[in-house]
Design a protein around this motif. Structure first.
Motif, PDB file in Angstrom:
ATOM      1  N   PRO A 527       7.618 -33.797  53.586  1.00  0.00           N
ATOM      2  CA  PRO A 527       8.088 -35.040  54.242  1.00  0.00           C
ATOM      3  C   PRO A 527       7.449 -35.266  55.614  1.00  0.00           C
ATOM      4  O   PRO A 527       7.188 -36.411  55.997  1.00  0.00           O
ATOM      5  N   GLU A 528       7.196 -34.192  56.359  1.00  0.00           N
ATOM      6  CA  GLU A 528       6.540 -34.326  57.663  1.00  0.00           C
ATOM      7  C   GLU A 528       5.131 -34.890  57.499  1.00  0.00           C
ATOM      8  O   GLU A 528       4.698 -35.744  58.277  1.00  0.00           O
ATOM      9  N   ILE A 529       4.429 -34.379  56.488  1.00  0.00           N
ATOM     10  CA  ILE A 529       3.059 -34.837  56.232  1.00  0.00           C
ATOM     11  C   ILE A 529       3.063 -36.332  55.928  1.00  0.00           C
ATOM     12  O   ILE A 529       2.247 -37.095  56.459  1.00  0.00           O
ATOM     13  N   ILE A 530       3.991 -36.765  55.071  1.00  0.00           N
ATOM     14  CA  ILE A 530       4.050 -38.185  54.675  1.00  0.00           C
ATOM     15  C   ILE A 530       4.353 -39.064  55.877  1.00  0.00           C
ATOM     16  O   ILE A 530       3.762 -40.142  56.047  1.00  0.00           O
ATOM     17  N   ASN A 531       5.252 -38.619  56.734  1.00  0.00           N
ATOM     18  CA  ASN A 531       5.592 -39.396  57.926  1.00  0.00           C
ATOM     19  C   ASN A 531       4.372 -39.524  58.848  1.00  0.00           C
ATOM     20  O   ASN A 531       4.097 -40.602  59.400  1.00  0.00           O
ATOM     21  N   PHE A 537      -1.997 -44.095  59.235  1.00  0.00           N
ATOM     22  CA  PHE A 537      -2.806 -44.718  58.179  1.00  0.00           C
ATOM     23  C   PHE A 537      -3.897 -43.728  57.739  1.00  0.00           C
ATOM     24  O   PHE A 537      -5.078 -44.061  57.719  1.00  0.00           O
ATOM     25  N   ALA A 538      -3.489 -42.524  57.379  1.00  0.00           N
ATOM     26  CA  ALA A 538      -4.456 -41.449  57.152  1.00  0.00           C
ATOM     27  C   ALA A 538      -4.143 -40.651  55.893  1.00  0.00           C
ATOM     28  O   ALA A 538      -3.584 -39.549  55.981  1.00  0.00           O
ATOM     29  N   PRO A 539      -4.514 -41.174  54.706  1.00  0.00           N
ATOM     30  CA  PRO A 539      -4.255 -40.438  53.456  1.00  0.00           C
ATOM     31  C   PRO A 539      -4.929 -39.076  53.390  1.00  0.00           C
ATOM     32  O   PRO A 539      -4.507 -38.220  52.613  1.00  0.00           O
ATOM     33  N   HIS A 540      -5.982 -38.866  54.198  1.00  0.00           N
ATOM     34  CA  HIS A 540      -6.694 -37.586  54.099  1.00  0.00           C
ATOM     35  C   HIS A 540      -5.813 -36.397  54.473  1.00  0.00           C
ATOM     36  O   HIS A 540      -6.066 -35.265  54.041  1.00  0.00           O
ATOM     37  N   THR A 544      -5.682 -32.847  52.400  1.00  0.00           N
ATOM     38  CA  THR A 544      -5.804 -31.536  53.049  1.00  0.00           C
ATOM     39  C   THR A 544      -4.592 -30.673  52.735  1.00  0.00           C
ATOM     40  O   THR A 544      -4.713 -29.482  52.400  1.00  0.00           O
ATOM     41  N   TYR A 545      -3.408 -31.266  52.840  1.00  0.00           N
ATOM     42  CA  TYR A 545      -2.164 -30.535  52.573  1.00  0.00           C
ATOM     43  C   TYR A 545      -2.103 -30.050  51.128  1.00  0.00           C
ATOM     44  O   TYR A 545      -1.765 -28.887  50.857  1.00  0.00           O
ATOM     45  N   LEU A 546      -2.423 -30.921  50.184  1.00  0.00           N
ATOM     46  CA  LEU A 546      -2.339 -30.546  48.771  1.00  0.00           C
ATOM     47  C   LEU A 546      -3.333 -29.443  48.423  1.00  0.00           C
ATOM     48  O   LEU A 546      -3.037 -28.563  47.605  1.00  0.00           O
ATOM     49  N   THR A 547      -4.505 -29.481  49.032  1.00  0.00           N
ATOM     50  CA  THR A 547      -5.495 -28.434  48.787  1.00  0.00           C
ATOM     51  C   THR A 547      -4.993 -27.087  49.311  1.00  0.00           C
ATOM     52  O   THR A 547      -5.129 -26.050  48.652  1.00  0.00           O
TER      53      THR A 547
END
Length: 599
Positions: A527-531, A537-540, A544-547
């Protein structure tokens, strides 16, 4: 979120020390052994109050330790940093939360009640769907999903240039070289139209008579004064729009609203002419906006040219007014508008937005323009792509050598590497890669589509928006490392464990281990990453998190015998696997990437 709880604890501790501060920065240490959160607040404050940072950190920690919080195991001061270690109880409850929320895990209501229009992709009818459109689509679709995940009502919009010199060049080419075979597929007809555009452009540049005739056709398209031109225009427009729809379906995008330059031009022209002498000025037979009068970083742009025709700027002006004032699809006015385009349009969009903000100051902070960089093809694969283009081309004399000779390819010159060709080439390569696996032909087609699209989207979204991208097929389709297929493959591996567990009798092996895995230490951060992604405006950051998450899962999988009769933590370990799979699935969805059942 626990992050906010920790920040509040720090604020309270500082207040007890008669120190007030508004902004507290918390970070996740790169080395998880150094804690789950860390702050350098003591070092920041020490400069202002002339204190020793190590001593100040110790004082703050002494106050913090007096607070009761079940989520914290311990707090330490080290070299001026303050490190927070979360408790086993916190991580166990975090896993329970993920399993409870499922598809809603990571969602927030920060934009609840807001209506946001995201405009992206924007291919022009009569021209090929090029790489830039593919980049805009991947970025725009991901941002749309991020805003939805944050509680907003998102309207996906597509703005397309169905009038202008490029259309006149196509129609001239169609008149000169004839219509394509009516039995061709929609995609093949659209490709032929693209080739007519290339031929018409070359004639426009090199033949004065052709140039004159194309300019006349362009005027007649605006006036709709010639029946033959109108019929050819309507035919070509429908073919290319239908071809685009086939690509949108592959890419997983469904637009709510389509806007066209032909519709926006008269609206924008009316606004410009009504504001001559106020905002716009006449200059050498044209109508212009002197942006530098309002901001030295801006420049003058023509809004209506000397032939009396509206330019892109005027159409953009009309579009913005329609979005905010005349959106018939929804009753409420938009709260926010986001536009995604190539970086080449950055400067002219600044001028347009300045003109709009002068007319309507309340719109200035409700418009956001995002630009993406260029995608360049890795040199090592230029010839293989060129061979594919030549193979698909219906143009006479198309050769791989000729197509590969230009690094920066152009739809006008006819040597473009299209977004469409990259999509189908990615799918073909994946299909070849899984050809030996025991899947049905139908499954192979579906896997090739899902994985091929993911390879492209991830290659675009793993870099910060605005960065140029070097696209390399070999790296993008790899099932190992930094790629979309790698993330999908790891998710499929987790799902396979869950499927096997249904036939495994775990008994009462539901103890909770004291040890906290690195995987658990990453899962709660979603949730922190999504916020953060929404604010920047930075999907990257998701990529990075998923990798990192996939790497942690593979380490956990390699070091843990999960489905083992001797494993007394089976239930907990399976819950971790379920939580990982759900988080990966949610994260991939935010990138516009599907999670296949098998690979």
């Amino acid at each position: 979120m626990i992050q906010e709880q920790v920040k509040n604890l720090i604020k309270e501790a500082l207040e007890n020390l008669n120190i007030k501060i508004e902004n507290i920065v918390l970070e996740h240490p790169a080395d998880l052994k150094m804690g789950d959160y860390s702050t350098n607040i003591a070092m920041t404050l020490a400069k202002n109050i002339k204190a020793n940072p190590k001593e100040l950190a110790e004082k703050i920690v002494a106050v913090l330790r007096q607070a009761q919080n079940d989520s914290l195991e311990r707090i330490e001061a080290k070299n001026g940093f303050i490190n927070f270690y979360l408790s086993r109880d916190f991580f166990t409850k975090s896993i329970e939360e993920i399993l409870k929320k499922k598809e809603s895990w990571g969602k927030s209501r920060i934009l609840s009640g807001k209506k946001v229009m995201i405009e992206y992709t924007q291919p022009n009818p009569f021209k090929p769907f090029h790489i830039g459109h593919l980049m805009s689509n991947a970025i725009g679709e991901s941002i749309s999903r991020i805003f939805e995940f944050s509680g907003a009502k998102v309207i996906r919009a597509n703005y397309q240039g169905d009038i202008g010199p490029h259309v006149a060049k196509v129609i001239y080419g169609l008149f000169k070289f004839g219509l394509p075979d009516k039995n061709l597929s929609i995609s093949a007809k659209a490709q032929y139209i693209g080739e007519c555009y290339s031929k018409g452009s070359n004639l426009y540049d090199n033949d004065e008579n052709a140039k004159k005739e194309i300019d006349e056709i362009n005027q007649k398209i605006y006036n709709k004064s010639d029946e033959k031109i109108n019929q050819t225009y309507n035919w070509g427009r429908k073919i290319t729009l239908d071809a685009f729809e086939e690509l949108y379906k592959l890419l997983g995008t469904k637009f709510d609203k389509y806007y066209f330059e032909s519709q926006m031009a008269p609206i924008g022209e009316k606004i410009v002419r009504e504001n001559i002498g106020k905002i716009f000025e006449k200059s050498d037979g044209a109508i212009v906006f002197h942006g530098e009068k309002y901001d030295p970083k801006l420049h003058t742009r023509v809004f209506i040219n000397s032939h009396g025709l509206p330019t892109y700027e005027t159409k953009e002006l009309g579009l913005t007014m329609v979005k905010f004032k005349k959106n018939n699809l929804f009753s409420k006015e938009l709260d926010f508008s986001v536009v995604t385009t190539a970086i080449e349009q950055a400067e002219y969009m600044k001028v347009v937005q300045k003109a709009i903000s002068i007319m309507h100051p309340n719109l200035e902070k409700r418009m956001k323009h995002i630009t993406h960089g260029m995608m360049r093809i890795a040199h090592s694969i230029a010839h293989s792509i060129a061979h594919s283009i030549a193979r698909r081309s219906t143009a006479e004399g198309a050769t791989a050598e000729g197509l590969a000779s230009s690094i920066k390819m152009s739809s006008r010159k006819g040597n473009v590497v299209t977004g469409e060709s990259l999509i189908y080439d990615s799918m073909d390569i994946i299909k070849e890669k899984i050809s030996e696996r025991k899947f049905s032909d139908k499954e192979k087609e579906e896997i090739a589509k899902i994985v091929g699209i993911s390879a492209l989207k991830y290659s675009i979204l793993k870099s910060s928006i605005g960065s140029d991208i070097i696209f390399d097929f070999e790296k993008s389709i790899s099932f190992e490392g930094d790629s979309g297929p790698y993330l999908q493959y790891t998710a499929v591996r987790a799902n396979s464990i869950l499927q096997k567990s249904k036939e495994f009798n775990s008994g009462n092996k539901n103890e909770i281990p004291k040890e906290i895995t690195n995987l658990e230490k990453l899962l709660y951060q979603f949730p922190e990453i999504i916020n953060h992604v929404y604010q920047e405006f930075a999907p990257h950051y998701i990529s990075t998190y998923l990798t990192e998450l996939a790497s942690a899962f593979n380490a956990f999988y390699g070091n843990t015998k999960i489905l083992d009769n001797e494993n007394k933590y089976i239930a907990h370990h399976l819950n971790i696997v379920k939580s990982f799979y759900q988080t990966m699935k949610n994260g991939l969805w935010l990138l516009g990437i599907e999670t296949p059942e098998r690979m």
